[in-house]
Design a protein around this motif. Structure first.
Motif, PDB file in Angstrom:
ATOM      1  N   PRO A  23       9.342 -22.559  19.911  1.00  0.00           N
ATOM      2  CA  PRO A  23       8.116 -21.629  20.019  1.00  0.00           C
ATOM      3  C   PRO A  23       7.243 -21.736  20.580  1.00  0.00           C
ATOM      4  O   PRO A  23       6.432 -23.459  20.520  1.00  0.00           O
ATOM      5  N   TYR A  49       8.116 -27.708  18.244  1.00  0.00           N
ATOM      6  CA  TYR A  49       7.300 -26.399  19.323  1.00  0.00           C
ATOM      7  C   TYR A  49       7.388 -27.607  20.900  1.00  0.00           C
ATOM      8  O   TYR A  49       7.480 -28.000  20.637  1.00  0.00           O
ATOM      9  N   ALA A  89       1.051 -20.507  18.990  1.00  0.00           N
ATOM     10  CA  ALA A  89       0.745 -20.357  18.373  1.00  0.00           C
ATOM     11  C   ALA A  89      -0.463 -21.877  18.775  1.00  0.00           C
ATOM     12  O   ALA A  89      -0.102 -21.484  20.019  1.00  0.00           O
ATOM     13  N   CYS A 110      -0.562 -12.906  17.565  1.00  0.00           N
ATOM     14  CA  CYS A 110      -0.352 -14.986  17.615  1.00  0.00           C
ATOM     15  C   CYS A 110       0.230 -15.161  16.408  1.00  0.00           C
ATOM     16  O   CYS A 110       0.137 -14.129  15.204  1.00  0.00           O
ATOM     17  N   PRO A 111       0.975 -15.492  16.698  1.00  0.00           N
ATOM     18  CA  PRO A 111       1.780 -15.662  15.158  1.00  0.00           C
ATOM     19  C   PRO A 111       1.664 -16.706  13.689  1.00  0.00           C
ATOM     20  O   PRO A 111       1.796 -16.681  12.983  1.00  0.00           O
ATOM     21  N   LEU A 299       3.288 -22.758   9.961  1.00  0.00           N
ATOM     22  CA  LEU A 299       3.382 -21.717  11.205  1.00  0.00           C
ATOM     23  C   LEU A 299       4.916 -21.658  10.730  1.00  0.00           C
ATOM     24  O   LEU A 299       5.390 -20.579  11.272  1.00  0.00           O
ATOM     25  N   GLY A 300       5.819 -22.849  10.431  1.00  0.00           N
ATOM     26  CA  GLY A 300       6.916 -21.780  10.146  1.00  0.00           C
ATOM     27  C   GLY A 300       6.868 -21.048   9.383  1.00  0.00           C
ATOM     28  O   GLY A 300       8.385 -20.259   9.266  1.00  0.00           O
ATOM     29  N   ARG A 303       5.679 -17.232  10.632  1.00  0.00           N
ATOM     30  CA  ARG A 303       6.564 -16.696  11.559  1.00  0.00           C
ATOM     31  C   ARG A 303       7.789 -15.441  10.723  1.00  0.00           C
ATOM     32  O   ARG A 303       8.214 -15.820  10.352  1.00  0.00           O
TER      33      ARG A 303
END
Length: 303
Positions: A23, A49, A89, A110-111, A299-300, A303
């Motif tokens: 992503p 990413y 992100a 925004c994730p 971040l993983g 999501r």
């Protein structure tokens, strides 16, 4: 990797698409920095990413324009739109981290966002927990004098001898943190601009003064209190060598800031505060591998 220029209104923005199959992620440098210094860290994030690194307006190879949070937010919108980055992100270092915080507050799609030690400038005695008013006021005045002297170095044209001196000082500084010399040289040279035969350092004095003003006025707590987007705020726990003459001031500031952020995190589960043991404000250079793992893991998970 490919570099390109994207226009945000009248301001050209220099960006580097580091690539990656995951992503989209926008990576933002700090004040006085530029994308060249973040390429190694971007390469680590690329494992998960598609990473695009941006020179903020007034920095690196991007153009100048009015510096405020609205304008920089519009810059990132322009980059995301032009490169077709769907709900990226945002990860920022120092000033870039403050921009990431504003992005998270303004973009519910925004994730997730990450602020790597992007904190407002200490300017008031009540921000320094454990120092009496007299000592706090004196230390803040002493720090302001240092910042004023540094700002003067960015204002005047440089002779070739001064360029060499600044370059050597920059290399010596980053070598202490372990940054490869070729990366440090690329970052330093990217901030040099030739204007009518005169060589100057970027950001220019007007941009630098405005950024300092915005950082001094900023209070992250209201932004974080109302967050609807997951955000990780990574805090330094050690002083930079340049900060050690102000060890009591910065220690007091970290205590106060850490306490305020912890209170917000307890009330808003979307905020995570992570003091990074053994790391200074140069954490991206000092411990890029563990820091990249922390960012990717956070971040993983959101999501």
């Amino acid at each position: 990797m490919s570099d390109t220029v994207i226009r945000s209104g009248t301001v050209p923005l220099a960006v580097r698409d580091v690539g990656g199959d995951g992503p989209p992620l926008l990576l933002l440098p700090g004040a006085g920095g530029n994308l060249a210094g973040l390429v190694p860290f971007a390469g680590l994030l690329r494992a998960a990413y598609r990473v695009v690194v941006v020179d903020l307006r007034g920095h690196g190879r991007s153009g100048d324009g009015p510096w405020n949070w609205d304008a920089v937010d519009a810059d990132l919108v322009a980059v995301a739109t032009e490169l077709r980055l769907d709900a990226p992100a945002v990860v920022g270092v120092s000033l870039g981290g403050m921009v990431a915080a504003h992005w998270a507050a303004r973009h519910p799609e925004c994730p997730g966002a990450v602020n790597l030690d992007g904190n407002p400038t200490p300017v008031r005695a009540d921000q320094l927990v454990g120092l009496d008013v007299e000592e706090a006021t004196g230390e803040l005045a002493r720090l302001e004098a240092v910042f004023t002297t540094m700002a003067g170095a960015f204002a005047a044209p440089l002779t070739s001898e001064q360029v060499a001196q600044f370059r050597d000082a920059h290399l010596a500084m980053v070598a202490r943190h372990g940054q490869p010399e070729e990366v440090a040289l690329a970052a330093f040279d990217r901030n040099l601009v030739v204007d009518g035969g005169a060589v100057r350092l970027r950001p220019g004095p007007e941009v630098l003064a405005r950024v300092r003003e915005l950082m001094a006025e900023l209070d992250l707590v209201p932004l974080y209190r109302d967050l609807t987007v997951p955000l990780l705020h990574v805090l330094a726990t050690e002083d930079l060598p340049e900060q050690r003459p102000f060890a009591r001031l910065y220690g007091a500031y970290r205590r106060g800031l850490g306490g305020r952020l912890a209170e917000v995190a307890a009330a808003n589960p979307r905020l995570r505060v992570h003091p990074l043991a053994g790391a200074s404000h140069a954490m991206v250079v000092e411990c890029p591998g563990p820091l990249a793992e922390l960012v990717i893991r956070f971040l993983g998970a959101v999501r």
